[in-house]
Scaffold this motif. Structure first.
Motif, PDB file in Angstrom:
ATOM      1  N   LEU A  20       0.860  -1.175   0.000  1.00  0.00           N
ATOM      2  CA  LEU A  20       0.000   0.000   0.000  1.00  0.00           C
ATOM      3  C   LEU A  20       0.897   1.226   0.000  1.00  0.00           C
ATOM      4  O   LEU A  20       1.718   1.417   0.904  1.00  0.00           O
ATOM      5  N   VAL A  21       0.734   2.067  -1.026  1.00  0.00           N
ATOM      6  CA  VAL A  21       1.540   3.275  -1.162  1.00  0.00           C
ATOM      7  C   VAL A  21       0.627   4.489  -1.004  1.00  0.00           C
ATOM      8  O   VAL A  21      -0.340   4.648  -1.766  1.00  0.00           O
ATOM      9  N   ASP A  22       0.907   5.315  -0.014  1.00  0.00           N
ATOM     10  CA  ASP A  22       0.127   6.528   0.217  1.00  0.00           C
ATOM     11  C   ASP A  22       0.210   7.425  -1.012  1.00  0.00           C
ATOM     12  O   ASP A  22       1.298   7.732  -1.506  1.00  0.00           O
ATOM     13  N   GLU A  23      -0.963   7.851  -1.508  1.00  0.00           N
ATOM     14  CA  GLU A  23      -1.002   8.629  -2.743  1.00  0.00           C
ATOM     15  C   GLU A  23      -0.220   9.931  -2.628  1.00  0.00           C
ATOM     16  O   GLU A  23       0.354  10.411  -3.602  1.00  0.00           O
ATOM     17  N   SER A  24      -0.195  10.518  -1.439  1.00  0.00           N
ATOM     18  CA  SER A  24       0.515  11.788  -1.251  1.00  0.00           C
ATOM     19  C   SER A  24       2.024  11.606  -1.152  1.00  0.00           C
ATOM     20  O   SER A  24       2.781  12.584  -1.277  1.00  0.00           O
ATOM     21  N   GLY A  25       2.474  10.389  -0.902  1.00  0.00           N
ATOM     22  CA  GLY A  25       3.899  10.140  -0.739  1.00  0.00           C
ATOM     23  C   GLY A  25       4.438  10.566   0.601  1.00  0.00           C
ATOM     24  O   GLY A  25       5.658  10.528   0.828  1.00  0.00           O
ATOM     25  N   ALA A  26       3.554  10.945   1.532  1.00  0.00           N
ATOM     26  CA  ALA A  26       3.993  11.445   2.833  1.00  0.00           C
ATOM     27  C   ALA A  26       4.365  10.333   3.806  1.00  0.00           C
ATOM     28  O   ALA A  26       4.995  10.593   4.821  1.00  0.00           O
ATOM     29  N   ARG A  27       3.959   9.103   3.505  1.00  0.00           N
ATOM     30  CA  ARG A  27       4.227   7.995   4.411  1.00  0.00           C
ATOM     31  C   ARG A  27       5.003   6.892   3.704  1.00  0.00           C
ATOM     32  O   ARG A  27       4.922   6.756   2.482  1.00  0.00           O
ATOM     33  N   GLU A  28       5.737   6.118   4.499  1.00  0.00           N
ATOM     34  CA  GLU A  28       6.442   4.980   3.936  1.00  0.00           C
ATOM     35  C   GLU A  28       5.439   3.916   3.471  1.00  0.00           C
ATOM     36  O   GLU A  28       4.393   3.733   4.102  1.00  0.00           O
ATOM     37  N   PRO A  29       5.726   3.235   2.372  1.00  0.00           N
ATOM     38  CA  PRO A  29       4.820   2.167   1.922  1.00  0.00           C
ATOM     39  C   PRO A  29       4.666   1.088   3.001  1.00  0.00           C
ATOM     40  O   PRO A  29       5.601   0.794   3.743  1.00  0.00           O
ATOM     41  N   GLU A  30       3.476   0.516   3.075  1.00  0.00           N
ATOM     42  CA  GLU A  30       3.207  -0.607   3.963  1.00  0.00           C
ATOM     43  C   GLU A  30       3.100  -1.869   3.123  1.00  0.00           C
ATOM     44  O   GLU A  30       2.697  -1.814   1.959  1.00  0.00           O
ATOM     45  N   PHE A  31       3.451  -3.001   3.720  1.00  0.00           N
ATOM     46  CA  PHE A  31       3.388  -4.238   2.953  1.00  0.00           C
ATOM     47  C   PHE A  31       3.185  -5.438   3.867  1.00  0.00           C
ATOM     48  O   PHE A  31       3.475  -5.403   5.061  1.00  0.00           O
ATOM     49  N   GLU A  32       2.650  -6.489   3.266  1.00  0.00           N
ATOM     50  CA  GLU A  32       2.494  -7.788   3.922  1.00  0.00           C
ATOM     51  C   GLU A  32       2.991  -8.849   2.953  1.00  0.00           C
ATOM     52  O   GLU A  32       2.589  -8.880   1.790  1.00  0.00           O
ATOM     53  N   ARG A  33       3.875  -9.727   3.442  1.00  0.00           N
ATOM     54  CA  ARG A  33       4.476 -10.724   2.577  1.00  0.00           C
ATOM     55  C   ARG A  33       3.825 -12.093   2.761  1.00  0.00           C
ATOM     56  O   ARG A  33       3.242 -12.388   3.800  1.00  0.00           O
ATOM     57  N   GLY A  34       3.943 -12.918   1.728  1.00  0.00           N
ATOM     58  CA  GLY A  34       3.463 -14.286   1.782  1.00  0.00           C
ATOM     59  C   GLY A  34       4.349 -15.188   0.959  1.00  0.00           C
ATOM     60  O   GLY A  34       5.206 -14.725   0.209  1.00  0.00           O
ATOM     61  N   ARG A  35       4.126 -16.501   1.098  1.00  0.00           N
ATOM     62  CA  ARG A  35       4.916 -17.494   0.370  1.00  0.00           C
ATOM     63  C   ARG A  35       4.069 -18.386  -0.527  1.00  0.00           C
ATOM     64  O   ARG A  35       4.587 -19.281  -1.181  1.00  0.00           O
TER      65      ARG A  35
END
Length: 251
Positions: free
Chosen positions: A53-68
């Motif tokens: 998830l990438v904040d549209e404004s670019g003000a926050r670091e991207p968030e992510f969840e990984r899987g296998r």
């Protein structure tokens, strides 16, 4: 390509983003020209998957969840806002990668307002779930459906009054999503009435309302369609959400 189905739900003042995915490859052996990248048992090589998830404004670091898993469901809980979601799968051993992006938007829910989650499609003949947690393992990885299939669709409603009457309509239309002012506008597929309407009520206390219903897809011609959900509330503006689907020929 990467077949995906992404939706957003509310968890109090937070947003839950859900993404189901399945990598595909070109195939001359299927009517639609695509096939899963691996068989039912999945990949024998290590797979890396992630939901970003990438904040549209670019003000926050991207968030992510990984899987296998070579095919599966990933979730991220975050604060409401405007984001670009990206589902990505990497097969290092065979030097293949897949990625699919789409926007995800959720505004804060003010007191007195009503909202509805995205409409999500489950796998064919999946059990009818009683909660989103029960539905997630059966979430369809993609929006491809087949004539005659029976499958559940699920959603949540928020902000309804205690036992507030609600008229619910689910309908199909031909083509990609577009705004529909009237319930009758749902039923414009080959002059057939393709809709389900029923009466519902709000919760017996303030909380999210989870709903699921099983539908059977009519014998539609292959192509792009839209599945609509409309909630009509007394004295309030109706709520309408749409889920694009692809009706395909069976294998």
């Amino acid at each position: 390509g990467l077949e995906t189905q992404v939706g957003r739900f509310r968890r109090g003042d937070r947003m839950l983003v859900v993404g189901a995915y399945r990598p595909t490859v070109e195939s001359d052996e299927t009517p639609n020209g695509v096939a899963p990248a691996w068989g039912p048992s999945g990949s024998s090589d290590p797979i890396s998957a992630a939901l970003f998830l990438v904040d549209e404004s670019g003000a926050r670091e991207p968030e992510f969840e990984r899987g296998r898993d070579s095919e599966g469901v990933l979730t991220i809980e975050t604060r409401p806002g405007r984001y670009v979601s990206s589902l990505e799968v990497l097969d290092v051993a065979n030097r293949r990668a897949w990625r699919a992006r789409q926007g995800v938007v959720q505004e804060p829910l003010l007191r007195g307002m009503v909202d509805v989650s995205d409409l999500m499609i489950l796998n064919a003949n999946a059990p009818l779930p009683d909660s989103l947690a029960d539905a997630l393992p059966h979430l369809r990885p993609g929006i491809r459906v087949y004539p005659g299939e029976r499958f559940p669709v699920v959603w949540e409603a928020y902000g309804l009054g205690v036992l507030e009457p609600v008229r619910v309509t689910i309908g199909f239309s031909e083509g990609r999503p577009r705004f529909r002012e009237r319930v009758e506008d749902f039923t414009d597929v080959s002059d057939q009435e393709i809709q389900i309407t029923f009466d519902d009520t709000g919760p017996d206390q303030e909380q999210a309302v989870f709903r699921s219903i099983e539908i059977e897809l009519p014998d539609l011609d292959p192509g792009e369609y839209t599945l609509h959900l409309r909630l009509e509330l007394g004295g309030r503006e109706p709520l309408t959400i749409s889920r694009p689907i692809i009706v395909d020929r069976p294998d």
